[in-house]
Design a protein around this motif. Structure first.
Motif, mmCIF file in Angstrom:
data_model
loop_
_atom_site.group_PDB
_atom_site.id
_atom_site.type_symbol
_atom_site.label_atom_id
_atom_site.label_comp_id
_atom_site.label_asym_id
_atom_site.label_seq_id
_atom_site.Cartn_x
_atom_site.Cartn_y
_atom_site.Cartn_z
ATOM 1 N N PHE A 31 0.649 -1.471 -0.256
ATOM 2 C CA PHE A 31 0.184 0.145 0.032
ATOM 3 C C PHE A 31 0.915 1.344 -0.203
ATOM 4 O O PHE A 31 0.305 2.227 0.006
ATOM 5 N N ALA A 32 2.169 1.367 0.009
ATOM 6 C CA ALA A 32 3.349 2.439 0.136
ATOM 7 C C ALA A 32 4.266 2.209 -1.077
ATOM 8 O O ALA A 32 4.346 2.981 -1.610
ATOM 9 N N VAL A 33 5.147 1.226 -0.608
ATOM 10 C CA VAL A 33 6.023 1.514 -2.118
ATOM 11 C C VAL A 33 5.496 1.014 -3.335
ATOM 12 O O VAL A 33 5.816 1.690 -3.905
ATOM 13 N N ILE A 34 4.815 0.286 -3.568
ATOM 14 C CA ILE A 34 3.828 -0.041 -4.920
ATOM 15 C C ILE A 34 3.808 0.870 -5.212
ATOM 16 O O ILE A 34 3.658 1.387 -6.529
ATOM 17 N N PRO A 35 2.612 1.927 -4.593
ATOM 18 C CA PRO A 35 1.929 2.621 -5.835
ATOM 19 C C PRO A 35 3.059 3.698 -5.328
ATOM 20 O O PRO A 35 2.866 4.584 -6.607
ATOM 21 N N LEU A 36 3.844 3.810 -4.879
ATOM 22 C CA LEU A 36 5.095 5.022 -4.948
ATOM 23 C C LEU A 36 5.707 4.901 -6.558
ATOM 24 O O LEU A 36 6.342 5.509 -7.041
ATOM 25 N N GLY A 51 -6.851 5.579 -21.645
ATOM 26 C CA GLY A 51 -6.384 4.966 -23.209
ATOM 27 C C GLY A 51 -5.539 4.335 -22.550
ATOM 28 O O GLY A 51 -5.293 3.788 -21.201
ATOM 29 N N THR A 52 -4.408 4.426 -23.851
ATOM 30 C CA THR A 52 -3.120 3.615 -23.524
ATOM 31 C C THR A 52 -1.859 4.968 -23.077
ATOM 32 O O THR A 52 -2.076 6.281 -23.225
ATOM 33 N N ILE A 53 -1.537 3.812 -22.368
ATOM 34 C CA ILE A 53 -0.322 4.303 -21.634
ATOM 35 C C ILE A 53 0.953 4.712 -22.560
ATOM 36 O O ILE A 53 1.569 3.280 -22.476
ATOM 37 N N HIS A 54 1.113 5.831 -22.670
ATOM 38 C CA HIS A 54 2.535 6.107 -23.747
ATOM 39 C C HIS A 54 3.781 6.582 -22.920
ATOM 40 O O HIS A 54 3.850 7.722 -22.684
ATOM 41 N N PRO A 55 4.858 5.897 -22.864
ATOM 42 C CA PRO A 55 5.960 6.241 -22.548
ATOM 43 C C PRO A 55 5.861 7.877 -23.084
ATOM 44 O O PRO A 55 6.271 7.777 -24.598
ATOM 45 N N SER A 56 6.757 8.662 -22.388
ATOM 46 C CA SER A 56 7.527 10.149 -22.859
ATOM 47 C C SER A 56 8.549 10.811 -22.266
ATOM 48 O O SER A 56 8.802 11.580 -22.636
ATOM 49 N N GLY A 57 8.994 9.932 -21.417
ATOM 50 C CA GLY A 57 10.774 10.441 -21.389
ATOM 51 C C GLY A 57 10.279 11.516 -20.124
ATOM 52 O O GLY A 57 9.558 11.297 -19.419
ATOM 53 N N VAL A 58 10.774 12.688 -20.187
ATOM 54 C CA VAL A 58 10.623 13.072 -19.312
ATOM 55 C C VAL A 58 9.929 14.837 -19.652
ATOM 56 O O VAL A 58 10.784 15.328 -18.758
ATOM 57 N N THR A 59 9.056 14.466 -20.410
ATOM 58 C CA THR A 59 7.983 15.289 -20.885
ATOM 59 C C THR A 59 7.460 15.925 -19.959
ATOM 60 O O THR A 59 7.478 17.213 -19.883
ATOM 61 N N SER A 60 6.766 15.226 -19.349
ATOM 62 C CA SER A 60 5.599 15.658 -18.082
ATOM 63 C C SER A 60 6.941 15.927 -17.277
ATOM 64 O O SER A 60 6.475 17.389 -16.655
ATOM 65 N N TRP A 61 7.814 16.379 -16.927
ATOM 66 C CA TRP A 61 8.858 16.517 -15.756
ATOM 67 C C TRP A 61 9.092 18.005 -16.398
ATOM 68 O O TRP A 61 8.970 18.872 -14.854
ATOM 69 N N ARG A 62 9.145 17.764 -18.060
ATOM 70 C CA ARG A 62 9.751 19.519 -18.122
ATOM 71 C C ARG A 62 8.432 20.728 -18.249
ATOM 72 O O ARG A 62 8.360 21.268 -18.318
ATOM 73 N N ALA A 63 7.473 19.860 -18.761
ATOM 74 C CA ALA A 63 6.371 20.614 -18.402
ATOM 75 C C ALA A 63 5.683 21.372 -16.990
ATOM 76 O O ALA A 63 5.065 22.148 -17.598
ATOM 77 N N VAL A 64 6.091 20.360 -16.134
ATOM 78 C CA VAL A 64 5.536 20.824 -14.687
ATOM 79 C C VAL A 64 6.778 21.880 -14.331
ATOM 80 O O VAL A 64 6.757 22.771 -13.304
ATOM 81 N N LEU A 65 7.668 21.354 -14.140
ATOM 82 C CA LEU A 65 9.469 22.373 -13.859
ATOM 83 C C LEU A 65 8.959 23.823 -15.165
ATOM 84 O O LEU A 65 9.637 24.567 -13.962
ATOM 85 N N THR A 66 8.927 23.655 -16.178
ATOM 86 C CA THR A 66 8.689 24.590 -16.705
ATOM 87 C C THR A 66 7.164 25.888 -15.992
ATOM 88 O O THR A 66 7.509 27.144 -17.205
ATOM 89 N N SER A 267 1.097 12.916 -11.630
ATOM 90 C CA SER A 267 2.458 12.437 -10.775
ATOM 91 C C SER A 267 3.207 12.749 -10.180
ATOM 92 O O SER A 267 4.071 12.829 -9.513
ATOM 93 N N VAL A 268 4.167 13.712 -11.636
ATOM 94 C CA VAL A 268 4.805 14.187 -11.255
ATOM 95 C C VAL A 268 5.146 15.220 -10.056
ATOM 96 O O VAL A 268 5.770 15.540 -9.089
ATOM 97 N N ILE A 269 3.470 15.564 -10.167
ATOM 98 C CA ILE A 269 2.982 16.918 -8.809
ATOM 99 C C ILE A 269 3.239 15.898 -7.165
ATOM 100 O O ILE A 269 3.322 16.084 -6.219
ATOM 101 N N ALA A 270 2.140 14.704 -6.959
ATOM 102 C CA ALA A 270 2.830 13.594 -6.494
ATOM 103 C C ALA A 270 3.908 13.674 -6.175
ATOM 104 O O ALA A 270 4.363 12.577 -4.823
ATOM 105 N N VAL A 271 5.348 12.751 -6.884
ATOM 106 C CA VAL A 271 6.626 12.650 -6.789
ATOM 107 C C VAL A 271 6.863 13.616 -5.484
ATOM 108 O O VAL A 271 7.895 13.597 -4.914
ATOM 109 N N VAL A 274 5.897 13.902 -2.253
ATOM 110 C CA VAL A 274 6.777 13.423 -1.536
ATOM 111 C C VAL A 274 7.965 13.197 -1.057
ATOM 112 O O VAL A 274 7.814 12.496 0.054
ATOM 113 N N LEU A 275 8.215 14.140 -1.758
ATOM 114 C CA LEU A 275 9.917 14.510 -1.554
ATOM 115 C C LEU A 275 9.938 15.742 -0.878
ATOM 116 O O LEU A 275 10.271 15.345 0.313
ATOM 117 N N LEU A 276 9.062 16.221 -0.984
ATOM 118 C CA LEU A 276 8.424 17.172 0.720
ATOM 119 C C LEU A 276 8.499 16.964 1.448
ATOM 120 O O LEU A 276 9.530 17.207 1.901
#
Length: 300
Positions: A31-36, A51-66, A267-271, A274-276
């Protein structure tokens, strides 16, 4: 039988002790490690939640951090955290110290004070939203101009309302923690202080507060880390408004993931949350000193 014969009870062999922790470990992993891990993996994908999950690298991270809205959401989150801590901590210490007395009426008051914590955050938000309505709320009903302001329509007032409602709901919980901490303080310390002529105020600052050091660390950790997850109360009360005055990170995560169907950035904001939370918890533990862990359990 061991107590009757005078022999101490047998302790389980050391080889058995790890197996006793297995159920808790399984629950923690499931209930903690696997969901994280799953959320961290989703932060590197593009997904609309259906829909289908598509790998996109660091696109989401770049979009959130910028995103220029991220620093503002971080600022509001830390501001709510700091102000609510500054309001809740003194009130909780004073109420906890008061409720630690042995008089019966204090026990009754302790039960009454605990009622807000038993209510749903969404229900509390709906009730306060109705009470603070400038046209049909408490101020209009009583004819009080001071209470008839647009509490949720002005940025400063809306922020103050959020802090007030959060404090109103969670002060009872932390008061209970401090009540337990005060009751663990040896009564002999107060008796010695009375013999030296110290009054109640002097006893509070010279005995109670120093003895509550690790209890304060425990309460502050729960308070600070918990403030990162404020969502339902703020969502129902203000929806992050007016403008983005009360848009905290948890609410930003919801809006991105479930309203805009951007599960990757959410998911980026969720991470980040957690880090904060981990960083703040470790920082507060470090401030407590090396013996904080054992003393927290003893004092709380």
């Amino acid at each position: 039988m061991s107590s009757l014969t005078g022999h101490p009870p047998r302790r389980p062999p050391r080889s058995v002790l790890p197996w006793l922790a297995t159920p808790a470990l399984v629950v923690f992993v499931g209930f903690a490690v696997i969901p994280l891990v799953g959320v961290f993996a989703l932060s590197f994908t593009t997904w609309d939640g259906i829909g289908t999950i598509h790998p996109s690298g660091v696109t989401s991270w770049r979009a959130v951090l910028t995103d220029p809205g991220l620093p503002h959401a971080l600022w509001v989150t830390f501001l709510v955290m700091a102000v609510s801590w500054a309001v809740q901590t003194p009130l909780s210490i004073l109420l906890g110290t008061f409720l630690a007395g042995r008089q019966r009426y204090r026990a009754v008051l302790g039960v009454i004070y605990f009622v807000p914590l038993m209510l749903s955050s969404a229900a509390i938000a709906i009730a306060y939203k109705a009470l603070l309505d400038p046209n049909f709320g408490l101020g209009a009903g009583l004819g009080l101009q001071l209470l008839s302001q647009d509490w949720l329509g002005r940025p400063g007032l809306a922020f103050g309302v959020v802090v007030f409602v959060v404090s109103w709901q969670f002060v009872p919980f932390h008061s209970l923690i401090y009540q337990g901490g005060v009751q663990q303080i040896p009564h002999s310390l107060y008796e010695a202080a009375q013999l030296d002529g110290a009054g109640r105020i002097r006893q509070f600052f010279s005995i109670t507060l120093p003895q509550l050091r690790y209890t304060i660390i425990t309460s502050s950790t729960l308070m600070v880390v918990g403030s990162l997850t404020f969502f339902d109360l703020i969502f129902v009360l203000t929806e992050g408004g007016p403008g983005d005055a009360t848009r905290v990170l948890a609410l930003d995560m919801y809006k991105r993931g479930f309203q805009a169907s951007l599960m990757g950035p959410a998911s980026v904001i969720a991470v980040i949350l957690v880090l904060l939370g981990l960083a703040l918890a470790l920082l507060l533990r470090r401030l407590g000193g090396r013996d904080a862990g054992a003393s927290q359990l003893e004092g709380a």
